[in-house]
Scaffold this motif. Structure first.
Motif, mmCIF file in Angstrom:
data_model
loop_
_atom_site.group_PDB
_atom_site.id
_atom_site.type_symbol
_atom_site.label_atom_id
_atom_site.label_comp_id
_atom_site.label_asym_id
_atom_site.label_seq_id
_atom_site.Cartn_x
_atom_site.Cartn_y
_atom_site.Cartn_z
ATOM 1 N N LEU A 316 0.834 -1.206 0.000
ATOM 2 C CA LEU A 316 0.000 0.000 0.000
ATOM 3 C C LEU A 316 0.865 1.251 0.000
ATOM 4 O O LEU A 316 0.533 2.266 -0.628
ATOM 5 C CB LEU A 316 -0.923 0.002 1.228
ATOM 6 C CG LEU A 316 -2.115 -0.958 1.198
ATOM 7 C CD1 LEU A 316 -2.845 -0.921 2.534
ATOM 8 C CD2 LEU A 316 -3.076 -0.601 0.072
ATOM 9 N N GLU A 317 1.992 1.181 0.689
ATOM 10 C CA GLU A 317 2.878 2.335 0.802
ATOM 11 C C GLU A 317 3.752 2.512 -0.440
ATOM 12 O O GLU A 317 3.909 3.636 -0.946
ATOM 13 C CB GLU A 317 3.776 2.162 2.033
ATOM 14 C CG GLU A 317 4.638 3.371 2.333
ATOM 15 C CD GLU A 317 5.480 3.193 3.593
ATOM 16 O OE1 GLU A 317 6.446 3.954 3.768
ATOM 17 O OE2 GLU A 317 5.172 2.290 4.401
ATOM 18 N N GLU A 318 4.278 1.411 -0.959
ATOM 19 C CA GLU A 318 5.255 1.489 -2.037
ATOM 20 C C GLU A 318 4.681 1.157 -3.419
ATOM 21 O O GLU A 318 5.310 1.445 -4.435
ATOM 22 C CB GLU A 318 6.424 0.542 -1.746
ATOM 23 C CG GLU A 318 7.159 0.862 -0.445
ATOM 24 C CD GLU A 318 8.271 -0.128 -0.143
ATOM 25 O OE1 GLU A 318 8.446 -1.088 -0.947
ATOM 26 O OE2 GLU A 318 8.949 0.043 0.879
ATOM 27 N N GLY A 319 3.512 0.543 -3.451
ATOM 28 C CA GLY A 319 2.919 0.093 -4.704
ATOM 29 C C GLY A 319 3.294 -1.355 -4.977
ATOM 30 O O GLY A 319 4.400 -1.793 -4.647
ATOM 31 N N PRO A 320 2.386 -2.123 -5.603
ATOM 32 C CA PRO A 320 2.664 -3.523 -5.886
ATOM 33 C C PRO A 320 3.514 -3.683 -7.152
ATOM 34 O O PRO A 320 3.597 -2.770 -7.979
ATOM 35 C CB PRO A 320 1.269 -4.107 -6.100
ATOM 36 C CG PRO A 320 0.480 -2.970 -6.675
ATOM 37 C CD PRO A 320 1.030 -1.732 -6.022
ATOM 38 N N ARG A 321 4.120 -4.854 -7.286
ATOM 39 C CA ARG A 321 4.955 -5.152 -8.452
ATOM 40 C C ARG A 321 4.107 -5.366 -9.704
ATOM 41 O O ARG A 321 4.500 -5.009 -10.805
ATOM 42 C CB ARG A 321 5.791 -6.395 -8.148
ATOM 43 C CG ARG A 321 6.778 -6.793 -9.220
ATOM 44 C CD ARG A 321 7.563 -8.029 -8.786
ATOM 45 N NE ARG A 321 6.669 -9.134 -8.461
ATOM 46 C CZ ARG A 321 6.169 -9.977 -9.363
ATOM 47 N NH1 ARG A 321 6.450 -9.818 -10.652
ATOM 48 N NH2 ARG A 321 5.368 -10.951 -8.993
ATOM 49 N N VAL A 322 2.942 -5.984 -9.515
ATOM 50 C CA VAL A 322 2.021 -6.228 -10.631
ATOM 51 C C VAL A 322 0.625 -5.765 -10.237
ATOM 52 O O VAL A 322 0.325 -5.609 -9.050
ATOM 53 C CB VAL A 322 1.975 -7.731 -11.028
ATOM 54 C CG1 VAL A 322 3.321 -8.199 -11.535
ATOM 55 C CG2 VAL A 322 1.494 -8.594 -9.862
ATOM 56 N N ARG A 323 -0.230 -5.556 -11.244
ATOM 57 C CA ARG A 323 -1.597 -5.097 -10.984
ATOM 58 C C ARG A 323 -2.575 -5.790 -11.928
ATOM 59 O O ARG A 323 -2.254 -6.027 -13.097
ATOM 60 C CB ARG A 323 -1.717 -3.577 -11.185
ATOM 61 C CG ARG A 323 -0.869 -2.741 -10.240
ATOM 62 C CD ARG A 323 -0.953 -1.264 -10.611
ATOM 63 N NE ARG A 323 -0.026 -0.436 -9.868
ATOM 64 C CZ ARG A 323 -0.339 0.244 -8.762
ATOM 65 N NH1 ARG A 323 -1.571 0.204 -8.288
ATOM 66 N NH2 ARG A 323 0.576 0.997 -8.160
ATOM 67 N N ARG A 324 -3.751 -6.064 -11.395
ATOM 68 C CA ARG A 324 -4.817 -6.644 -12.227
ATOM 69 C C ARG A 324 -5.439 -5.538 -13.068
ATOM 70 O O ARG A 324 -5.753 -4.460 -12.555
ATOM 71 C CB ARG A 324 -5.878 -7.311 -11.344
ATOM 72 C CG ARG A 324 -6.999 -7.994 -12.134
ATOM 73 C CD ARG A 324 -7.884 -8.832 -11.210
ATOM 74 N NE ARG A 324 -8.620 -8.014 -10.266
ATOM 75 C CZ ARG A 324 -9.883 -7.610 -10.430
ATOM 76 N NH1 ARG A 324 -10.552 -7.931 -11.530
ATOM 77 N NH2 ARG A 324 -10.481 -6.888 -9.492
ATOM 78 N N VAL A 325 -5.641 -5.830 -14.362
ATOM 79 C CA VAL A 325 -6.204 -4.834 -15.277
ATOM 80 C C VAL A 325 -7.260 -5.479 -16.167
ATOM 81 O O VAL A 325 -7.300 -6.700 -16.331
ATOM 82 C CB VAL A 325 -5.114 -4.211 -16.186
ATOM 83 C CG1 VAL A 325 -4.096 -3.449 -15.367
ATOM 84 C CG2 VAL A 325 -4.430 -5.284 -17.048
ATOM 85 N N GLY A 326 -8.099 -4.647 -16.743
ATOM 86 C CA GLY A 326 -9.021 -5.081 -17.777
ATOM 87 C C GLY A 326 -8.386 -4.869 -19.133
ATOM 88 O O GLY A 326 -7.519 -4.004 -19.305
ATOM 89 N N LEU A 327 -8.822 -5.673 -20.114
ATOM 90 C CA LEU A 327 -8.229 -5.612 -21.447
ATOM 91 C C LEU A 327 -9.293 -5.764 -22.525
ATOM 92 O O LEU A 327 -10.212 -6.582 -22.386
ATOM 93 C CB LEU A 327 -7.199 -6.734 -21.621
ATOM 94 C CG LEU A 327 -5.989 -6.737 -20.684
ATOM 95 C CD1 LEU A 327 -5.394 -8.135 -20.589
ATOM 96 C CD2 LEU A 327 -4.943 -5.735 -21.167
#
Length: 407
Positions: A316-327
């Motif tokens: 939450l503080e640094e941001g995740p390495r990957v993210r779920r997205v729509g395509l």
């Protein structure tokens, strides 16, 4: 068009089977007789249900109409799903809330009685054991539903922690509602149809709220929620009353609400941008990566106190390495494990669910990409059967949700 419908059905069947295998492991069933059956099994068969193995149960994947037609009908009229393979349970006792808060990311203490939320059971590394809808019935009673394919591991996880908690003086016990069935009534006709079967005013029950009330002569647990993006309800009904309730709902709708199977349920949840555990969320996926940061209560972000909190709060503080997205994509529909590339052809991620949207009449998918490639409008390439096709990152849900909330 028939070929397209067949491909849609096949892709959904593969996606469900894949999620099933990941969550329950490999199982070999000697025969159909080895599969568990819900209280509505004979009713499904009598109404043309095509039964398939799912999470150890024999469940209808579709009925006489196509998956495409069923999906569209849910959004235009309504659908009735048998989801009795899912596991409902109650936690009770004066320490129920602090116990559950050790296992999930939700601010359970902050919920008002009669309200609920989507949450995630996490492991020590911050990964998702399962997602679940939990409801605070009272300050000493929590009702929750867990996924069918995760039932055994979820119950073992809860029981292990409950034994430790109670051995130290904590007051909490549980009851697994195997005596009840679960129906999901979804779509614009859900409220007017169900209102015929209860004296309670459903216009005063909003999205995420819960009541125990009489429906069609049976005492039911009613939650205004669902897995389609539409307004609707999940109805926990005593199993001996389940068939009568299903018949009454279909009769009151005058044929507009249809029995609907797992196939359309999967295409509906994909259009709504909702995760399928085993595909879009697994033991190694954190809620932050899965785009479920909103489900982490504000107090929980400050205090932690749940399994894997150190990992999740750091993300939450640094941001995740990957993210779920729509395509969105061109060419044939993307499938689970289809590679996602940037415009240079570098690998940036992988599709987790994809198919042809019956309502939008175009290809949609969701997946995970490296952070920095997740903004809506980012152009990508999606590899299907060895060929790359143009695609773009987009916001979810793909189809606007219609949850019933106070104006």
């Amino acid at each position: 068009m028939r070929g397209g419908l067949w491909q849609l059905g096949q892709s959904i069947t593969r996606r469900l089977v894949q999620a099933d295998k990941k969550t329950i492991g490999r199982r070999c069933f000697a025969s159909e007789a080895d599969l568990k059956k819900t209280a509505l099994y004979d009713f499904h068969v009598a109404n043309g249900g095509k039964m398939v193995p799912f999470a150890g149960w024999s469940m209808p994947i579709q009925y006489k109409d196509s998956i495409m037609d069923s999906t569209v009908n849910c959004r235009e009229n309504g659908s009735l799903f048998d989801v009795s393979h899912m596991c409902g349970l109650s936690l009770k006792g004066k320490d129920t809330v602090p116990f559950l808060e050790k296992l999930v990311i939700a601010d359970v203490a902050g919920l008002d009685p009669g309200t609920g939320t989507l949450t995630v059971f996490t492991n020590e590394k911050g990964g998702a054991i399962d997602d679940s809808v939990i409801t605070k019935v009272t300050n000493e009673h929590i009702y929750l539903v867990v996924n069918a394919g995760c039932r055994d591991k979820d119950l073992a996880h809860i029981e292990e922690h409950m034994k430790s908690f109670t051995s130290k003086g904590g007051n909490v016990s549980w009851h697994i509602h195997d005596e009840r069935s679960l129906l999901a009534l979804q779509g614009p006709l859900a409220t007017p149809v169900l209102q015929h079967l209860t004296k309670d005013d459903l216009s005063k029950l909003y999205f995420g709220e819960f009541r125990i009330l009489d429906i069609n002569g049976a005492t039911c647990f009613l939650t205004r929620t669902g897995y389609t993006g539409e307004d609707g309800f999940e109805i926990s009904v005593p199993s001996e009353n389940a068939v009568d309730l299903a018949k009454a709902i279909l009769e009151k709708s005058e044929g507009k609400v249809r029995l609907t199977g797992l196939g359309a349920r999967d295409s509906l949840r994909l259009e709504a941008g909702l995760c399928l555990y085993g595909n879009d969320m697994e033991q190694h996926t954190t809620p932050v990566e899965a785009g479920l940061t909103w489900a982490i209560g504000k107090r929980r972000r400050a205090e932690g106190g749940f399994l894997g909190a150190d990992v999740i709060l750091k993300q939450l503080e640094e941001g995740p390495r990957v993210r779920r997205v729509g395509l969105f994509s061109s060419g044939p529909p993307a499938r689970s494990h289809s590679e996602i590339q940037n415009e240079k052809g570098d690998n940036i991620g992988e599709v987790t669910s994809g198919g042809f949207s019956p309502c939008l009449k175009k290809n949609i998918a969701m997946g995970y990409v490296k952070s920095g490639n997740h903004k809506a409008g980012t152009k990508v390439k999606i590899v299907v059967r060895g060929k790359s096709y143009d695609g773009a990152v987009t916001k979810m849900p793909f189809v606007p949700t219609k949850y019933y909330k106070p104006s």
